[in-house]
Design a protein around this motif. Structure first.
Motif, mmCIF file in Angstrom:
data_model
loop_
_atom_site.group_PDB
_atom_site.id
_atom_site.type_symbol
_atom_site.label_atom_id
_atom_site.label_comp_id
_atom_site.label_asym_id
_atom_site.label_seq_id
_atom_site.Cartn_x
_atom_site.Cartn_y
_atom_site.Cartn_z
ATOM 1 N N LEU A 147 36.562 41.662 61.827
ATOM 2 C CA LEU A 147 36.578 40.274 61.379
ATOM 3 C C LEU A 147 37.766 39.497 61.932
ATOM 4 C CD1 LEU A 147 34.598 38.668 59.633
ATOM 5 C CD2 LEU A 147 36.088 39.058 57.677
ATOM 6 N N PRO A 148 38.984 40.084 62.006
ATOM 7 C CA PRO A 148 40.093 39.321 62.603
ATOM 8 C C PRO A 148 39.855 38.945 64.066
ATOM 9 C CG PRO A 148 40.928 41.200 61.365
ATOM 10 C CD PRO A 148 39.446 41.381 61.479
ATOM 11 N N ASP A 149 38.987 39.685 64.752
ATOM 12 C CA ASP A 149 38.729 39.424 66.160
ATOM 13 C C ASP A 149 37.609 38.421 66.384
ATOM 14 O OD1 ASP A 149 40.431 41.692 67.367
ATOM 15 O OD2 ASP A 149 39.134 42.762 65.967
ATOM 16 N N VAL A 150 36.767 38.200 65.381
ATOM 17 C CA VAL A 150 35.584 37.371 65.619
ATOM 18 C C VAL A 150 35.508 36.130 64.740
ATOM 19 C CG1 VAL A 150 34.255 39.390 66.341
ATOM 20 C CG2 VAL A 150 34.066 38.590 63.982
ATOM 21 N N ALA A 151 36.284 36.057 63.667
ATOM 22 C CA ALA A 151 35.959 35.007 62.717
ATOM 23 C C ALA A 151 37.124 34.276 62.098
ATOM 24 C CB ALA A 151 35.104 35.589 61.598
ATOM 25 N N ARG A 152 38.174 34.954 61.668
ATOM 26 C CA ARG A 152 39.013 34.358 60.654
ATOM 27 C C ARG A 152 40.371 33.912 61.167
ATOM 28 N NH1 ARG A 152 39.632 36.981 55.934
ATOM 29 N NH2 ARG A 152 41.579 35.905 55.703
ATOM 30 N N GLY A 153 40.932 32.960 60.451
ATOM 31 C CA GLY A 153 42.323 32.588 60.635
ATOM 32 C C GLY A 153 43.063 32.849 59.338
ATOM 33 N N SER A 154 44.346 33.141 59.408
ATOM 34 C CA SER A 154 45.106 33.425 58.200
ATOM 35 C C SER A 154 46.549 32.997 58.390
ATOM 36 C CB SER A 154 45.048 34.926 57.870
ATOM 37 O OG SER A 154 45.657 35.672 58.897
ATOM 38 N N GLN A 155 47.296 33.033 57.313
ATOM 39 C CA GLN A 155 48.720 32.711 57.347
ATOM 40 C C GLN A 155 49.489 33.944 56.922
ATOM 41 O OE1 GLN A 155 50.282 29.133 55.253
ATOM 42 N NE2 GLN A 155 51.368 30.615 54.011
#
Length: 433
Positions: A147-155
């Protein structure tokens, strides 16, 4: 486009999270689970997981055993993950994500592919992908894991002291993981500390049940790594790209030093779909790997994959000036790298507050000082968008780690409420038992 859409989605999701602080009902599972190669214990705030690769099981068998254990401990696990995926991906992007998975899969380590395939065989979704069907299909197991590689942004944020600035003269690190917890508090309900045990080495992952890459982790060789997003607005391209959380796992498993891990992650042949930072640490120092692969801006020239140290030269107008210490928010800072920092108030405010709080410790900082820095919230945890709070309403984990002694302390967001506690409590955790 991708960055803007994710930002809007995260803001909406955060408002939902903040506005609904009721107690969360949970489905009771077993208190512990053991079978050959896998053991799981419910420790209250998190699950303690050991994957024993000395057991003689294949990676495929380990994956299947882990999935059986997860379902015994968390009977509604499939529904939790399936709904979490849907919360992070609108339906049109959900369907598109499977093409991205096919682009990235050929570059994943074959052992890890075997583990994910083993897990997929146990879950009920089979070969059919269903949006919000509360089942995990084979491909959704992959989607959750990359998921971190295909979809999401985070802080996220990171701070470290060492040398003369450390009260112990050894490295002390603090790291906040700021992710959307989910409408049903999915992430806090599946938090896990997972040990990957091999004949000649072990690594520890502070993450989530069934997530086989590294968000925060370290090896028994005392090398530590933690990931932070650093979006540049570059167009998303997945063809030929790799999974950086899974590559970090491989690096921690196989490389012996901080610099070796950095060298592995900056190999010119290894390209990633999402630009990111990796906070790296060993007993004596910390460095920030600015892994900018595709972020070029309008000129197409400002790209760098390099380590930032305490005394590195930074982009114009960005200052640090604290010896024997490094920090990171979600931005590139090195001179010559793309500047996604200066115009972003969320980054600049948190950077300023980390500096302010660290300097308030005086000329040296100890473990309690690092906890105070990463717990900074100006009275109570604020929003992640513009508050400048290091500890905020998106914080799901705060991790303090001392590589030299392998001393680990973690604050875990509570399982049973979406409300962020005003007074976070850190739990000391023994590793590599």
């Amino acid at each position: 486009m991708r960055k803007g859409l994710l930002a809007i989605c995260l803001i909406i999701l955060l408002l939902l999270q903040v506005g609904c602080a009721e107690k969360i009902a949970t489905v009771a599972g077993e208190a512990s689970y053991t079978e050959k190669g896998v053991s799981i214990k419910d420790q209250g705030e998190y699950f303690e997981v050991v994957l024993d690769y000395t057991s003689g099981l294949t990676h495929h068998q380990i994956g299947a055993a882990l999935a059986r254990g997860i379902l015994a401990m968390i009977p509604d696990y499939e529904a939790l993950i399936d709904l979490y995926i849907a919360e992070n991906l609108p339906k049109y992007q959900y369907n598109e994500s499977f093409f991205r998975i096919e682009d990235i899969k050929p570059q994943i380590n074959p052992d890890y592919l075997e583990e994910l395939d083993g897990m997929g065989e146990v879950f009920s979704g089979g070969a059919e992908n269903g949006y919000k069907d509360k089942k995990l299909s084979d491909e959704e197991v992959y989607l959750y894991n990359i998921l971190p590689d295909v979809a999401r942004g985070s802080q996220c944020s990171f701070v470290s002291v060492f040398g003369e600035r450390s009260a112990t003269k050894k490295n002390i690190t603090g790291r906040n993981l700021d992710w959307y917890a989910g409408e049903f508090n999915q992430l806090p309900r599946i938090q896990a500390i997972t040990t990957y045990k091999y004949e000649d080495r072990s690594i520890c992952s502070i993450g989530y049940m069934g997530f086989m890459g590294i968000l925060t982790g370290f090896s028994d060789r005392k090398v530590y790594a933690a990931v932070l997003d650093s979006s540049t607005g570059a167009p998303y391209v997945s063809l030929g790209k790799r999974s950086y959380p899974l590559d970090i796992r491989y690096a921690l498993e196989n490389e012996k030093t901080l610099d070796d891990v950095a060298k592995y992650m900056t190999d010119p042949s290894k390209l990633y779909a999402v630009n990111h930072l990796i906070a790296l640490a060993d007993p004596n120092e910390s460095k920030i790997l600015e892994n900018n692969i595709s972020g070029t801006g309008a000129t197409g020239k400002r790209v760098k994959r390099a380590l930032r140290s305490a005394d590195s030269e930074l982009n114009k107008g960005i200052t640090w000036g604290i010896t024997d210490a490094v920090a990171a928010v979600n931005s590139f800072l090195l001179r010559g790298n793309y500047d996604n920092h200066t115009a972003d108030k969320n980054n600049t405010k948190r950077w300023k507050n980390i500096k302010k709080e660290l300097l308030a410790s005086g000329t040296t900082a100890d473990v309690d000082d690092i906890k105070r820095v990463i717990s900074y919230d100006n009275g109570s945890p604020g929003t992640f968008v513009d508050s400048g709070d290091i500890y905020n309403q998106m914080t799901v984990q705060m991790i303090v780690f001392q590589p030299d002694s392998l001393t680990l302390e973690v604050f875990f967001h509570p399982r049973d409420t979406r409300k962020t506690p005003d007074d976070p409590v850190f739990k000391k955790i023994e590793v590599f038992k």
